[in-house]
Structure formats: structure tokens, C-alpha cells
Design an enzyme around this catalytic site. Structure first.
Site, PDB file in Angstrom:
ATOM      1  N   GLU A  56      -2.669   7.517  -4.919  1.00 25.48           N
ATOM      2  CA  GLU A  56      -3.066   6.831  -6.151  1.00 25.48           C
ATOM      3  C   GLU A  56      -4.550   6.957  -6.465  1.00 25.48           C
ATOM      4  O   GLU A  56      -4.960   6.806  -7.613  1.00 25.48           O
ATOM      5  CB  GLU A  56      -2.665   5.350  -6.101  1.00 25.48           C
ATOM      6  CG  GLU A  56      -3.451   4.515  -5.101  1.00 25.48           C
ATOM      7  CD  GLU A  56      -3.098   3.027  -5.189  1.00 25.48           C
ATOM      8  OE1 GLU A  56      -1.912   2.696  -5.148  1.00 25.48           O
ATOM      9  OE2 GLU A  56      -4.036   2.206  -5.295  1.00 25.48           O
TER      10      GLU A  56
ATOM     11  N   HIS B 219      -0.901  -0.210  -9.759  1.00 23.37           N
ATOM     12  CA  HIS B 219      -1.630  -1.181  -8.934  1.00 23.37           C
ATOM     13  C   HIS B 219      -2.117  -2.367  -9.767  1.00 23.37           C
ATOM     14  O   HIS B 219      -3.303  -2.673  -9.811  1.00 23.37           O
ATOM     15  CB  HIS B 219      -2.812  -0.488  -8.230  1.00 23.37           C
ATOM     16  CG  HIS B 219      -3.156  -1.148  -6.914  1.00 23.37           C
ATOM     17  ND1 HIS B 219      -3.386  -0.438  -5.765  1.00 23.37           N
ATOM     18  CD2 HIS B 219      -3.298  -2.456  -6.570  1.00 23.37           C
ATOM     19  CE1 HIS B 219      -3.667  -1.278  -4.780  1.00 23.37           C
ATOM     20  NE2 HIS B 219      -3.608  -2.508  -5.248  1.00 23.37           N
TER      21      HIS B 219
ATOM     22  N   ARG C 235       0.864  -1.184   0.000  1.00 20.98           N
ATOM     23  CA  ARG C 235       0.000   0.000   0.000  1.00 20.98           C
ATOM     24  C   ARG C 235       0.897   1.230   0.000  1.00 20.98           C
ATOM     25  O   ARG C 235       1.908   1.278   0.717  1.00 20.98           O
ATOM     26  CB  ARG C 235      -0.922   0.038   1.229  1.00 20.98           C
ATOM     27  CG  ARG C 235      -2.111  -0.915   1.167  1.00 20.98           C
ATOM     28  CD  ARG C 235      -3.138  -0.518   0.090  1.00 20.98           C
ATOM     29  NE  ARG C 235      -4.265  -1.452   0.016  1.00 20.98           N
ATOM     30  CZ  ARG C 235      -4.330  -2.510  -0.787  1.00 20.98           C
ATOM     31  NH1 ARG C 235      -3.335  -2.784  -1.604  1.00 20.98           N
ATOM     32  NH2 ARG C 235      -5.400  -3.277  -0.795  1.00 20.98           N
TER      33      ARG C 235
HETATM   34  P1  NAI Z   1      -1.388 -11.294   4.929  1.00 20.03           P
HETATM   35  O1  NAI Z   1      -2.366 -10.797   5.921  1.00 20.03           O
HETATM   36  O2  NAI Z   1      -1.377 -12.739   4.551  1.00 20.03           O
HETATM   37  O3  NAI Z   1       0.103 -10.928   5.407  1.00 20.03           O
HETATM   38  C1  NAI Z   1       0.477  -9.697   5.945  1.00 20.03           C
HETATM   39  C2  NAI Z   1       1.604  -9.947   6.919  1.00 20.03           C
HETATM   40  O4  NAI Z   1       2.106  -8.685   7.363  1.00 20.03           O
HETATM   41  C3  NAI Z   1       1.168 -10.719   8.163  1.00 20.03           C
HETATM   42  O5  NAI Z   1       1.993 -11.868   8.364  1.00 20.03           O
HETATM   43  C4  NAI Z   1       1.349  -9.716   9.295  1.00 20.03           C
HETATM   44  O6  NAI Z   1       1.748 -10.309  10.523  1.00 20.03           O
HETATM   45  C5  NAI Z   1       2.449  -8.829   8.728  1.00 20.03           C
HETATM   46  N1  NAI Z   1       2.529  -7.540   9.391  1.00 20.03           N
HETATM   47  C6  NAI Z   1       1.566  -6.846  10.045  1.00 20.03           C
HETATM   48  N2  NAI Z   1       2.079  -5.692  10.548  1.00 20.03           N
HETATM   49  C7  NAI Z   1       3.390  -5.673  10.203  1.00 20.03           C
HETATM   50  C8  NAI Z   1       4.446  -4.761  10.432  1.00 20.03           C
HETATM   51  N3  NAI Z   1       4.255  -3.653  11.156  1.00 20.03           N
HETATM   52  N4  NAI Z   1       5.654  -5.050   9.928  1.00 20.03           N
HETATM   53  C9  NAI Z   1       5.876  -6.179   9.224  1.00 20.03           C
HETATM   54  N5  NAI Z   1       4.904  -7.091   8.981  1.00 20.03           N
HETATM   55  C10 NAI Z   1       3.678  -6.837   9.453  1.00 20.03           C
HETATM   56  O7  NAI Z   1      -1.576 -10.367   3.636  1.00 20.03           O
HETATM   57  P2  NAI Z   1      -1.120 -10.661   2.149  1.00 20.03           P
HETATM   58  O8  NAI Z   1      -2.197 -11.373   1.429  1.00 20.03           O
HETATM   59  O9  NAI Z   1       0.246 -11.232   2.157  1.00 20.03           O
HETATM   60  O10 NAI Z   1      -1.094  -9.159   1.547  1.00 20.03           O
HETATM   61  C11 NAI Z   1      -0.177  -8.204   2.021  1.00 20.03           C
HETATM   62  C12 NAI Z   1      -0.601  -6.838   1.504  1.00 20.03           C
HETATM   63  O11 NAI Z   1      -0.443  -6.793   0.080  1.00 20.03           O
HETATM   64  C13 NAI Z   1      -2.093  -6.498   1.711  1.00 20.03           C
HETATM   65  O12 NAI Z   1      -2.310  -5.947   2.994  1.00 20.03           O
HETATM   66  C14 NAI Z   1      -2.356  -5.505   0.625  1.00 20.03           C
HETATM   67  O13 NAI Z   1      -2.157  -4.196   1.154  1.00 20.03           O
HETATM   68  C15 NAI Z   1      -1.299  -5.785  -0.426  1.00 20.03           C
HETATM   69  N6  NAI Z   1      -1.869  -6.255  -1.693  1.00 20.03           N
HETATM   70  C16 NAI Z   1      -1.508  -5.603  -2.852  1.00 20.03           C
HETATM   71  C17 NAI Z   1      -2.025  -6.008  -4.074  1.00 20.03           C
HETATM   72  C18 NAI Z   1      -1.622  -5.361  -5.375  1.00 20.03           C
HETATM   73  O14 NAI Z   1      -2.313  -5.538  -6.381  1.00 20.03           O
HETATM   74  N7  NAI Z   1      -0.524  -4.634  -5.427  1.00 20.03           N
HETATM   75  C19 NAI Z   1      -3.018  -7.090  -4.148  1.00 20.03           C
HETATM   76  C20 NAI Z   1      -3.275  -7.754  -2.865  1.00 20.03           C
HETATM   77  C21 NAI Z   1      -2.731  -7.312  -1.700  1.00 20.03           C
END
Ligand code: NAI
Length: 327
Positions: A262, A294, A233
Site C-alpha cells: 500500500e 486505509h 496490516r
Molecule cells: P492491541 O495491541 O490493543 O491488540 C492487538 C492484539 O493482538 C493483542 O491482544 C495481542 O495479544 C494480539 N496478538 C499479538 N500477536 C498475535 C497473533 N500472532 N495472533 C493473534 N493475536 C495476536 O492493538 P489494537 O489497537 O487492537 O490494533 C490492532 C491493529 O490494528 C494494530 O496493530 C494496527 O496494525 C491496526 N490498526 C489499523 C488501523 C486502520 O486504520 N486500518 C488503525 C489502527 C490500528
């Protein structure tokens, strides 16, 4: 059957939702505007609304939706930072998301950004098309043997780590929640990660702890010439500090699929418009910055899965079926 207003519709949303809805039979109303307090009225006659990453679902918007009898909000994305969940709960609006559709889609895009920035294939492509076969200034580096640091080791982080291991890199990860990691990934503290990694890739959610977590103080601790990739993000990275780090040569490469402001730019064709956002214009001017709008999620597999889970969320909301995607 649920009547649902789908905001911020693009042609591909229509295509995949119509295709997958053949086996659900919800009543879909496709709307091009983004959802806001002003446009919420367009959902009149529906019971549910469907939104994407840049729709603003704040308290005011939720109140207008509630006044119109909207009781279900389905997000066709994983992140939910754009929704005021507390207000939604107070108004009795059930919120669902698509927590996982294709982690590989985003992970593979992050890798594409690394490879493009490193080996400059975008520049080579244009050069060769113009008959310029010179290699001057196209030099890259071997990924093999380099340290790659992940911030956030969730589904996308793990998929990304798996690919990076294949390149022969040493994979480090910082995640305040995770304690059990797949083989080949070393959990480290935040300072170790940012000060030792050659490539840093962000895969954590945006929240009050992660907003601007990559800022000037953090850049100072990074290795000179580090590569930073953000497919998570935009607001996790302080864009103006990133511009300073680029100007000073501290940041050697920046790849961003997401950008703080964005919502006023992405998913639109602004090629004939005057772009007012000075920061993105500055970022676009650096030869070592790669920006995509994105598109990490943008694969056939992911779009099919997103449509399927979103429509299933609507069915479950209607039938009162327990559903883990409810926020
Ligand atoms: P997820 O929920 O499986 O993993 C997120 C991880 O980040 C978790 O393990 C959590 O413990 C960790 N986390 C939380 N706070 C943190 C911090 N302060 N420092 C380090 N790690 C921390 O989510 P997933 O599916 O892996 O997605 C991650 C992010 O990717 C989403 O939140 C979304 O913002 C972004 N995303 C972007 C897309 C794109 O098209 N560019 C599409 C889908 C998701």
C-alpha cells in the site's frame, strides 16, 4: 515548544494538528513527502519528526535524522512495524506512538466492510441510480447465528466483538497473549477459529510471527465461501495466496482496508496514472472483493485524539515526563 517536521502531510493532518496545537504551541512544519533516507534532510532545523503508517523509518533514515540532531520520533498511528526500534534506541532517538485513539473507528469500519460485502449495498446504490431496480445477484445472508472469528483480541478486537454480539453472532477469538475475555467471547485455538468461522476479522499487529499468517495452508482449512476482513496490516495476509483462494471460490468475500504494497498506492489520487501493481489490479477485478485505502482510523473523533496524543507525546518528551506511549 518543540520544532517538529510532519511527514506525509495530507490536508486533514494540517487541519486537525493546527486546531489541536492551539493549546500546545509546538512549531509544526508540514511536509508532503513520505519520510525516507532521501527525504529525511527536509527535517533540517527541527528536533522531532512525526510520521504515519507508510513512512519508512529504517536504519538508514534514522542515521540521517540523527545526523541532523533529531532526538524524538512521534508516530501518529498505533502500529510501529515501519520503525527500526533497535537502531533508534542505539542512536538515542526516543520513539512514541498513539497506542489507542478510537478503537471503535476501526472496529466500525470492519463492520461496514462486512455489511457492504454481504448485502452488496455498493452495487445496489449504483444500480438504483441507473434505474435498475432488479434484485438479481444481490442476495446476502443473515449475520445472526453465524460464527465470527477474531484474530487478535486487543482494543479494536474487543470493540469489534461488542458490535458483532449485537448482531446475534457467536464470537470466537484467537489471541496467544490474552487469557481473560469479556463475557460473550469464546477464546479458541487458531485451528478451531480458522476452520469453523463464517467471517474472520484480523485485529492483531504485524510482526515476524504474523507476517503472511493467512496463507494458502490456512485458506485450505477455512470453510468454503468464508468472508475475510483485514483492517490491521496488509502483510498479515499473503495477497497472492488470497487471489488463488478467490479464484478457487474458497474465499467467498474479501474486505481489505490495508494492503501489502500500500505504501506505493494509498493516500494518493492515482486516478490518472497507470497502476503498475498487478496484484491490486487483480484484487480490484473480483466482484466479491472490497478495498478501502486505509481509512479505518478516519473519523473526526480519531483524528482529534491522534493529534492530541501526538502533541502531548512531544511535550512529554521535551519535559522528560514519564509517558507510557514511549516504545
Ligand atoms: P492491541 O495491541 O490493543 O491488540 C492487538 C492484539 O493482538 C493483542 O491482544 C495481542 O495479544 C494480539 N496478538 C499479538 N500477536 C498475535 C497473533 N500472532 N495472533 C493473534 N493475536 C495476536 O492493538 P489494537 O489497537 O487492537 O490494533 C490492532 C491493529 O490494528 C494494530 O496493530 C494496527 O496494525 C491496526 N490498526 C489499523 C488501523 C486502520 O486504520 N486500518 C488503525 C489502527 C490500528
Amino acid at each position: 515548544m518543540m520544532r517538529v517536521a510532519i511527514f506525509s502531510t495530507q490536508s486533514y493532518d494540517k487541519q486537525f494538528f493546527n486546531l489541536v496545537n492551539a493549546s500546545f504551541d509546538h512549531e509544526l512544519t508540514f511536509l508532503e513527502p513520505a519520510l525516507s533516507a532521501k527525504t529525511a534532510i527536509l527535517a533540517e532545523g527541527c528536533e522531532a519528526v512525526c510520521v504515519f503508517v507508510n513512512d519508512l523509518v529504517d536504519a538508514e533514515t534514522l542515521k540521517v535524522l540523527h545526523q541532523q540532531g533529531i532526538h524524538t520520533l512521534v508516530l501518529r498511528c498505533a502500529g510501529f512495524n515501519q520503525v527500526d526500534l533497535q537502531v533508534a534506541a542505539n542512536l538515542g532517538i526516543n520513539v512514541f506512538r498513539v497506542p489507542s485513539y478510537s478503537p471503535e473507528a476501526v472496529a466500525e469500519h470492519a463492520v461496514a466492510m462486512i455489511m457492504t460485502l454481504n448485502r452488496k449495498t455498493h452495487k445496489a446504490y449504483n444500480r438504483v441510480r441507473e434505474g435498475n431496480f432488479s434484485l438479481e445477484r444481490l442476495i446476502g445472508f443473515n449475520l445472526s447465528g453465524k460464527k465470527v472469528g477474531l484474530i487478535g483480541l486487543g482494543q479494536i478486537g474487543i470493540a469489534f466483538a461488542r458490535i458483532m454480539r449485537g448482531f446475534g453472532t457467536e464470537v470466537l477469538a484467537y489471541d496467544p497473549v490474552v487469557s481473560d475475555v469479556p463475557a460473550g467471547i469464546r477464546l479458541v485455538d487458531y485451528d478451531t477459529l480458522i476452520s469453523t468461522a463464517d467471517v474472520i476479522s484480523i485485529h492483531c499487529p504485524l510482526n515476524e510471527h504474523t507476517r503472511h499468517m493467512i496463507n494458502q495452508q490456512v485458506f485450505e482449512k477455512m470453510k468454503d465461501g468464508v468472508m475475510l476482513i483485514n483492517t490491521s496490516r496488509g502483510a498479515i495476509l499473503d495477497s497472492s495466496d488470497a487471489i488463488e483462494a478467490l479464484k478457487q471460490g474458497k474465499l467467498g468475500y474479501l474486505g481489505i482496508d490495508v494492503y501489502e504494497q500500500e505504501d506505493k498506492l494509498f493516500f494518493r489520487d492515482l486516478s490518472e496514472s497507470l497502476i503498475a501493481d498487478e496484484q491490486i489490479l487483480r484484487l480490484m477485478s473480483f466482484p466479491n472483493v472490497l478495498i478501502t485505502a486505509h481509512q479505518g482510523f478516519f473519523t473526526t473523533e480519531a483524528l482529534t485524539e491522534i493529534a492530541h496524543t501526538t502533541l502531548q507525546n512531544l511535550s512529554d518528551a521535551q519535559n522528560g515526563t514519564a509517558n507510557q506511549n514511549k516504545l
